[in-house]
Design an enzyme around this catalytic site. Structure first.
Site, PDB file in Angstrom:
ATOM      1  N   ARG A   1       0.830  -1.200   0.000  1.00 29.24           N
ATOM      2  CA  ARG A   1       0.000   0.000   0.000  1.00 29.24           C
ATOM      3  C   ARG A   1       0.868   1.255   0.000  1.00 29.24           C
ATOM      4  O   ARG A   1       2.047   1.212   0.321  1.00 29.24           O
ATOM      5  CB  ARG A   1      -0.916   0.013   1.227  1.00 29.24           C
ATOM      6  CG  ARG A   1      -2.031  -0.994   1.204  1.00 29.24           C
ATOM      7  CD  ARG A   1      -2.792  -1.021   2.523  1.00 29.24           C
ATOM      8  NE  ARG A   1      -2.006  -1.610   3.603  1.00 29.24           N
ATOM      9  CZ  ARG A   1      -2.446  -1.763   4.857  1.00 29.24           C
ATOM     10  NH1 ARG A   1      -3.652  -1.306   5.187  1.00 29.24           N
ATOM     11  NH2 ARG A   1      -1.683  -2.327   5.768  1.00 29.24           N
TER      12      ARG A   1
ATOM     13  N   TYR B   1      -0.871   4.504  10.707  1.00 28.83           N
ATOM     14  CA  TYR B   1      -1.288   3.515  11.696  1.00 28.83           C
ATOM     15  C   TYR B   1      -0.094   3.243  12.605  1.00 28.83           C
ATOM     16  O   TYR B   1       1.017   2.986  12.122  1.00 28.83           O
ATOM     17  CB  TYR B   1      -1.717   2.211  11.026  1.00 28.83           C
ATOM     18  CG  TYR B   1      -3.050   2.275  10.318  1.00 28.83           C
ATOM     19  CD1 TYR B   1      -4.219   2.522  11.024  1.00 28.83           C
ATOM     20  CD2 TYR B   1      -3.144   2.065   8.940  1.00 28.83           C
ATOM     21  CE1 TYR B   1      -5.450   2.587  10.378  1.00 28.83           C
ATOM     22  CE2 TYR B   1      -4.364   2.117   8.289  1.00 28.83           C
ATOM     23  CZ  TYR B   1      -5.519   2.385   9.011  1.00 28.83           C
ATOM     24  OH  TYR B   1      -6.730   2.444   8.374  1.00 28.83           O
TER      25      TYR B   1
ATOM     26  N   HIS C   1      -0.627   1.615  16.279  1.00 22.38           N
ATOM     27  CA  HIS C   1      -0.902   0.434  17.117  1.00 22.38           C
ATOM     28  C   HIS C   1       0.166   0.272  18.198  1.00 22.38           C
ATOM     29  O   HIS C   1       0.759  -0.796  18.361  1.00 22.38           O
ATOM     30  CB  HIS C   1      -0.982  -0.828  16.248  1.00 22.38           C
ATOM     31  CG  HIS C   1      -2.073  -0.789  15.221  1.00 22.38           C
ATOM     32  ND1 HIS C   1      -3.417  -0.811  15.554  1.00 22.38           N
ATOM     33  CD2 HIS C   1      -2.033  -0.709  13.862  1.00 22.38           C
ATOM     34  CE1 HIS C   1      -4.152  -0.757  14.444  1.00 22.38           C
ATOM     35  NE2 HIS C   1      -3.343  -0.694  13.416  1.00 22.38           N
TER      36      HIS C   1
ATOM     37  N   ALA D   1      -7.144  -9.295  14.832  1.00 22.92           N
ATOM     38  CA  ALA D   1      -6.802  -8.369  15.916  1.00 22.92           C
ATOM     39  C   ALA D   1      -5.314  -8.376  16.239  1.00 22.92           C
ATOM     40  O   ALA D   1      -4.898  -7.729  17.204  1.00 22.92           O
ATOM     41  CB  ALA D   1      -7.613  -8.715  17.164  1.00 22.92           C
TER      42      ALA D   1
ATOM     43  N   ASP E   1      -2.806  -6.862  15.041  1.00 16.81           N
ATOM     44  CA  ASP E   1      -2.110  -5.573  15.106  1.00 16.81           C
ATOM     45  C   ASP E   1      -2.420  -4.816  16.392  1.00 16.81           C
ATOM     46  O   ASP E   1      -1.849  -3.752  16.647  1.00 16.81           O
ATOM     47  CB  ASP E   1      -2.377  -4.716  13.869  1.00 16.81           C
ATOM     48  CG  ASP E   1      -3.850  -4.459  13.614  1.00 16.81           C
ATOM     49  OD1 ASP E   1      -4.675  -4.787  14.478  1.00 16.81           O
ATOM     50  OD2 ASP E   1      -4.170  -3.917  12.542  1.00 16.81           O
TER      51      ASP E   1
END
Length: 371
Positions: free
Chosen positions: A15, A92, A94, A266, A268
């Site tokens: 991405r 992102y 996390h 889940a 990440d």
């Protein structure tokens, strides 16, 4: 403002944080954009498209040499040295699942905002939603693949066959990931069980799917029974900004059918299945208690063209806002974006993230003002 878009370096992450249309939007508003050479190739977005939109196509060093850097995934160890005071990073993060990343950001003095903690007043997570939808829709097809005997599974077809019972798919959590996973699994004609503690959410799913998806209130006994009968378990439990709770214990996994599969979306956020550890697209599964475990931390990276457009659709307005007003100005008036601030000047700024890391959060507005 000068905005940088570096290429992603996480394993098999194809991405990119911005489409050419996103670049064009920033250019129209008077900002400059640097895109690392080749950053969009994995998403079928060539450098020529970025150049035509007005971006400067540059080296990795130049892409990081910007006031605001937008990415897809958390900084990798080889990128830690690029973090520095004065840098604003929007991606992102996390951090509850990746404390080493939190340590690197805190030590760097950079300001970091996390897509996954930008939160609206009604509790919605607008920048997490599209990737949750993609990951949820992929989970059943991933599970179907690994259930094939050729791939080490127990040789079960998700949709069964005339006269043969279909696979039983158990989905833990009825949020964006879980609901999309259950929806696709039902479309593949599996027998689907969706568990969640929120009865109102289960009622909503039941009204939409009219009983096609079996909804069950989640508690320890219900989870134990469902997992024991499952061919495929999909973990989709989320605590915004925090570590996912363990819902499936190792004993439950040990009691599953030989050759069954778990897909923990889940992961990440640390994972909700006790026996999981993060895997990669290049090495996606391992066997534990004769159960195949798939726990790739960037599932949507497998469909980068779709994912890049879905991500840019929701992040772009916030990127424009940050570029227009700077971080301090943007978060002073936008409560959702304020919740996205995770790190400022060596301090944690989100209370849920801080609690997960055993620390105390400062007020983001005050920290930005002092920075």
């Amino acid at each position: 403002m000068l905005v940088g878009v570096p290429a992603e370096v996480k394993d098999s992450e194809r991405r990119v944080a911005m489409t050419p249309d996103g670049v064009r939007e920033l250019i129209v508003h008077g900002h400059r954009v640097r895109v690392e050479r080749g950053a969009g190739e994995g998403s079928a977005l060539p450098d020529a498209d970025y150049a035509a939109a007005g971006a400067e196509v540059v080296s990795v060093d130049a892409a990081w040499d910007a006031e605001l850097v937008v990415k897809v995934k958390e900084p990798q160890p080889e990128e830690y040295a690029r973090l520095h005071p004065g840098l604003v990073l929007f991606t992102y993060l996390h951090l509850a699942a990746y404390p080493a990343v939190a340590d690197a950001l805190l030590a760097s003095g950079a300001t970091a905002l996390a897509y996954e903690t930008v939160q609206l007043a009604n509790g919605e997570l607008p920048l997490l939603a599209p990737m949750s939808e993609v990951a949820g829709r992929m989970a059943p097809q991933i599970g179907a693949h690994w259930l094939e005997a050729e791939n080490g599974g127990r040789g079960v077809l998700l949709g069964g066959a005339p006269g043969v019972r279909p696979a039983r798919v158990v989905v833990l959590g009825a949020g964006n990931v879980g609901w999309n996973a259950a929806w696709i699994a039902a479309g593949m004609e599996a027998e689907v069980v969706l568990l969640d503690k929120r009865v109102d959410r289960l009622r909503w799913v039941d009204q939409i799917h009219k009983g096609r998806i079996m909804t069950i209130g989640s508690n320890r006994g219900a989870v134990e029974r469902a997992v024991a009968e499952a061919d495929l378990v999909i973990g989709a439990v989320l605590v915004p900004g925090g570590r996912a709770p363990i819902v499936v214990t190792e004993a439950m996994v040990a009691g599953m059918k030989p050759g069954s599969v778990v897909v923990d979306v889940a992961i990440d956020q640390g994972g909700c299945i006790e026996t999981v550890r993060e895997t990669t697209h290049s090495d996606p599964v391992y066997r534990c208690h004769d159960v195949l475990h798939y726990a790739v931390g960037n599932i949507p990276g497998a469909v980068p063209h779709t994912s890049t457009y879905a991500l840019t659709n929701v992040t772009l307005p916030y990127v424009v806002e940050l570029a227009h007003h700077g971080v301090a100005g943007a978060v002073a008036t936008d409560a959702a974006l304020r919740a996205g601030v995770n790190v400022v000047g060596g301090r944690l700024a989100n209370p849920v993230v801080a609690e997960a890391l055993g620390a105390v959060a400062g007020d983001p507005v005050e920290l930005l003002a002092s920075a």
